[in-house]
Design a protein around this motif. Structure first.
Motif, PDB file in Angstrom:
ATOM      1  N   GLY A  32       0.729  -1.336   0.070  1.00 36.91           N
ATOM      2  CA  GLY A  32       0.433   0.100   0.072  1.00 36.91           C
ATOM      3  C   GLY A  32       0.376   1.659  -0.070  1.00 36.91           C
ATOM      4  O   GLY A  32       0.142   2.101  -0.508  1.00 36.91           O
ATOM      5  N   ARG A  33       2.467   1.263   0.447  1.00 34.31           N
ATOM      6  CA  ARG A  33       3.012   2.752   0.284  1.00 34.31           C
ATOM      7  C   ARG A  33       3.937   2.317  -0.698  1.00 34.31           C
ATOM      8  O   ARG A  33       4.118   3.620  -0.935  1.00 34.31           O
ATOM      9  CB  ARG A  33       4.254   2.494   1.926  1.00 34.31           C
ATOM     10  CG  ARG A  33       2.910   2.738   3.153  1.00 34.31           C
ATOM     11  CD  ARG A  33       4.230   2.731   4.578  1.00 34.31           C
ATOM     12  NE  ARG A  33       5.091   1.241   4.729  1.00 34.31           N
ATOM     13  CZ  ARG A  33       4.334   0.206   5.510  1.00 34.31           C
ATOM     14  NH1 ARG A  33       3.173   0.105   6.005  1.00 34.31           N
ATOM     15  NH2 ARG A  33       5.714  -0.622   5.759  1.00 34.31           N
ATOM     16  N   LEU A  34       3.754   1.641  -0.778  1.00 32.88           N
ATOM     17  CA  LEU A  34       4.834   1.395  -2.667  1.00 32.88           C
ATOM     18  C   LEU A  34       4.348   2.446  -3.605  1.00 32.88           C
ATOM     19  O   LEU A  34       5.757   2.996  -3.938  1.00 32.88           O
ATOM     20  CB  LEU A  34       5.320   0.121  -3.089  1.00 32.88           C
ATOM     21  CG  LEU A  34       6.497  -0.725  -2.369  1.00 32.88           C
ATOM     22  CD1 LEU A  34       6.503  -1.861  -2.936  1.00 32.88           C
ATOM     23  CD2 LEU A  34       7.419   0.297  -2.110  1.00 32.88           C
ATOM     24  N   PRO A  35       3.689   2.133  -4.192  1.00 31.11           N
ATOM     25  CA  PRO A  35       3.067   3.835  -5.825  1.00 31.11           C
ATOM     26  C   PRO A  35       3.482   4.901  -5.254  1.00 31.11           C
ATOM     27  O   PRO A  35       4.275   5.096  -6.482  1.00 31.11           O
ATOM     28  CB  PRO A  35       1.291   3.266  -5.440  1.00 31.11           C
ATOM     29  CG  PRO A  35       1.861   1.922  -5.035  1.00 31.11           C
ATOM     30  CD  PRO A  35       2.368   1.746  -3.777  1.00 31.11           C
ATOM     31  N   SER A  36       2.973   5.461  -4.207  1.00 28.92           N
ATOM     32  CA  SER A  36       3.741   7.116  -3.931  1.00 28.92           C
ATOM     33  C   SER A  36       4.780   7.300  -3.958  1.00 28.92           C
ATOM     34  O   SER A  36       5.656   7.747  -4.521  1.00 28.92           O
ATOM     35  CB  SER A  36       2.712   7.851  -3.110  1.00 28.92           C
ATOM     36  OG  SER A  36       3.406   6.746  -1.616  1.00 28.92           O
ATOM     37  N   PHE A  37       5.488   5.976  -3.475  1.00 23.60           N
ATOM     38  CA  PHE A  37       6.820   5.774  -3.129  1.00 23.60           C
ATOM     39  C   PHE A  37       7.871   6.494  -4.510  1.00 23.60           C
ATOM     40  O   PHE A  37       8.838   6.928  -4.574  1.00 23.60           O
ATOM     41  CB  PHE A  37       7.533   4.812  -1.621  1.00 23.60           C
ATOM     42  CG  PHE A  37       9.080   5.256  -1.704  1.00 23.60           C
ATOM     43  CD1 PHE A  37       9.600   6.222  -0.968  1.00 23.60           C
ATOM     44  CD2 PHE A  37      10.098   3.995  -1.958  1.00 23.60           C
ATOM     45  CE1 PHE A  37      10.639   5.654  -0.268  1.00 23.60           C
ATOM     46  CE2 PHE A  37      11.331   3.843  -2.500  1.00 23.60           C
ATOM     47  CZ  PHE A  37      11.720   4.800  -1.719  1.00 23.60           C
ATOM     48  N   LEU A  38       7.344   5.061  -5.096  1.00 20.69           N
ATOM     49  CA  LEU A  38       8.025   4.573  -6.280  1.00 20.69           C
ATOM     50  C   LEU A  38       7.269   5.928  -7.348  1.00 20.69           C
ATOM     51  O   LEU A  38       8.674   6.399  -8.279  1.00 20.69           O
ATOM     52  CB  LEU A  38       7.420   3.342  -7.025  1.00 20.69           C
ATOM     53  CG  LEU A  38       7.649   2.348  -6.473  1.00 20.69           C
ATOM     54  CD1 LEU A  38       7.296   1.416  -6.956  1.00 20.69           C
ATOM     55  CD2 LEU A  38       9.464   1.729  -6.790  1.00 20.69           C
ATOM     56  N   ASP A  39       6.497   6.495  -7.600  1.00 22.51           N
ATOM     57  CA  ASP A  39       6.196   7.574  -8.130  1.00 22.51           C
ATOM     58  C   ASP A  39       7.495   8.651  -7.710  1.00 22.51           C
ATOM     59  O   ASP A  39       8.005   9.682  -8.893  1.00 22.51           O
ATOM     60  CB  ASP A  39       4.976   8.280  -7.727  1.00 22.51           C
ATOM     61  CG  ASP A  39       3.499   7.926  -8.557  1.00 22.51           C
ATOM     62  OD1 ASP A  39       3.975   6.587  -9.894  1.00 22.51           O
ATOM     63  OD2 ASP A  39       2.767   7.628  -8.144  1.00 22.51           O
TER      64      ASP A  39
END
Length: 197
Positions: A32-39
Motif C-alpha cells: 500500500g505504501r509503495l506506489p507513492s514512494f515509487l512515483d
C-alpha cells in the motif's frame, strides 16, 4: 530501485502464504505504501526494477524440493509460474520505462541478467524494497554487496511473514551489508538533491 517479490502469494490475504498460515499483514501494508514512494523515486531519477519470483517444475532441484517439504509445502505452491499468485499485488502498477525480471532463486542476482541491466543503465547503487526481509531481500542485498554495489534498504518498505527472523535479518544487513534508512529520509535526501539541481 529493486522491488522484490511484491506478489499476490506474498501480499494478499487470498494468496498462498496466507493459506499456509503465514501472517501477510506487513507485506500488504508495504504494498500500500509503495506506489507513492515509487512515483517519487522515478521523479528523482531512479530506475525501477520489478523482480518477481516464479516457481517452475523444470527448475526445482532436489535440494529445493527437500527444503520446501521441510517447511510443509510443495516447491510449486508459492508463485507458480503463470499463476495469479505470481502476479503483482493489488495496487502495484509498473510504469513505462520500468524494468522487469523473473527470478527462480531467492537472490535477484542469481540466474538473471540483473548485473547486465544495472551496467547498461550505468547504475552502481541499489535501493532494495519488498519482501521478505530475511529471505529474498536478504539474499539480494548480500549479493549486491558482494558485487561492490552501494546498497540502501528503507526498513519501512521491507516486509516479512516472520517478525522474529526478519528483525534479526534487518539488524544484520544494516551492520554488514547495506545502509538502513526510512522512506521519509530517502525522500528528503532526494528533495535536497532536486532543489540543488
Amino acid at each position: 530501485m529493486l522491488v522484490i517479490d511484491m506478489q499476490n502469494d506474498f501480499c494478499s490475504p487470498a494468496g498462498a502464504m496466507a493459506a499456509l498460515g503465514a501472517d501477510v499483514q506487513v507485506n500488504t501494508a508495504v504494498a500500500g505504501r509503495l506506489p507513492s514512494f515509487l512515483d517519487r523515486a522515478r521523479h528523482a531519477g531512479c530506475l525501477v526494477v520489478w523482480v518477481r519470483q516464479a516457481a517452475h517444475e523444470q527448475l526445482v532441484s532436489p535440494a529445493r524440493r527437500a527444503r520446501a517439504e521441510a517447511m510443509g509445502r510443495s516447491p510449486l505452491s508459492v508463485c507458480a509460474a503463470g499463476s495469479w499468485g505470481a502476479e503483482l499485488a493489488e495496487g502495484l502498477r509498473p510504469e513505462p520505462g520500468d524494468c522487469h525480471l523473473e527470478k527462480t532463486r531467492y537472490s535477484a542476482f542469481v540466474g538473471t541478467p540483473l548485473h547486465n541491466l544495472l551496467r547498461a543503465h550505468g547504475r552502481d547503487h541499489v535501493v532494495v524494497v519488498g519482501t521478505a526481509a530475511n529471505v529474498c531481500v536478504d539474499s539480494t542485498i548480500r549479493d549486491a554487496y558482494m558485487a561492490d554495489l552501494a546498497t540502501t534498504m528503507p526498513t519501512d518498505l521491507v516486509g516479512w511473514t516472520r517478525a522474529d527472523l526478519a528483525e534479526a535479518a534487518i539488524r544484520n544487513l544494516g551492520f554488514y551489508f547495506c545502509e538502513t534508512t526510512t522512506s521519509a529520509e530517502l525522500l528528503s535526501d532526494w528533495s535536497v538533491v532536486d532543489r540543488a539541481a
